[in-house]
Design a protein around this motif. Structure first.
Motif, PDB file in Angstrom:
ATOM      1  N   PHE A  90       0.258  -4.557   1.479  1.00  0.00           N
ATOM      2  CA  PHE A  90      -0.415  -5.747   1.280  1.00  0.00           C
ATOM      3  C   PHE A  90      -1.034  -5.763  -0.064  1.00  0.00           C
ATOM      4  O   PHE A  90      -0.866  -6.739  -0.579  1.00  0.00           O
ATOM      5  N   GLU A 100      -0.118  -2.835   5.886  1.00  0.00           N
ATOM      6  CA  GLU A 100      -0.159  -3.572   7.113  1.00  0.00           C
ATOM      7  C   GLU A 100       1.206  -3.049   8.098  1.00  0.00           C
ATOM      8  O   GLU A 100       2.155  -2.718   7.444  1.00  0.00           O
ATOM      9  N   ARG A 115      -3.971  -2.285  10.095  1.00  0.00           N
ATOM     10  CA  ARG A 115      -3.929  -2.264   8.672  1.00  0.00           C
ATOM     11  C   ARG A 115      -4.642  -1.208   8.388  1.00  0.00           C
ATOM     12  O   ARG A 115      -5.952  -0.742   9.189  1.00  0.00           O
TER      13      ARG A 115
END
Length: 124
Positions: A90, A100, A115
């Motif tokens: 990300f 992610e 995450r």
């Protein structure tokens, strides 16, 4: 000495800078006392996938990546089958990375979403 990847029978299916895929069978090794996949095992798989992805973005002779923070939403309970982590970056920075990770089962159904923030540390 075995590491968690070996203990949990994880198998790397794909590794590159933009996508890491790791598969883990749901066996008694990764279940909680009621017989369901343990959330901690899902988190371990997610952080492993993120960390392997992070390694693709650093100079491994001078740097390492370590988990700084992880969160995981458990969506679906599983008693058997496979758990597949698909990790994508990300954010990739000089000091931190954010990955992610979608965790799906063998039918492609979402089991968990995570995450993971990695810290890039100097080793030499």
């Amino acid at each position: 000495m075995m590491n968690l990847m070996e203990i949990f029978d994880m198998q790397i299916l794909q590794t590159d800078k933009e996508n890491v895929v790791i598969e883990m069978p749901i066996t008694d090794k990764v279940k909680q006392p009621m017989g369901y996949l343990h959330g901690g095992a899902s988190v371990e798989l997610a952080e492993t996938a993120a960390s392997i992805g992070g390694l693709q973005h650093i100079d491994q002779t001078k740097q390492a990546v370590v988990g700084l923070e992880i969160n995981c939403n458990h969506i679906k309970a599983k008693k058997d089958g496979k758990l597949i982590a698909n990790a994508q970056p990300f954010h990739v920075g000089r000091k931190t990375m954010v990955w992610e990770i979608k965790l799906t089962d063998e039918a492609g159904e979402l089991v968990a979403a995570a995450r993971c923030t990695l810290a890039v540390v100097t080793t030499s």
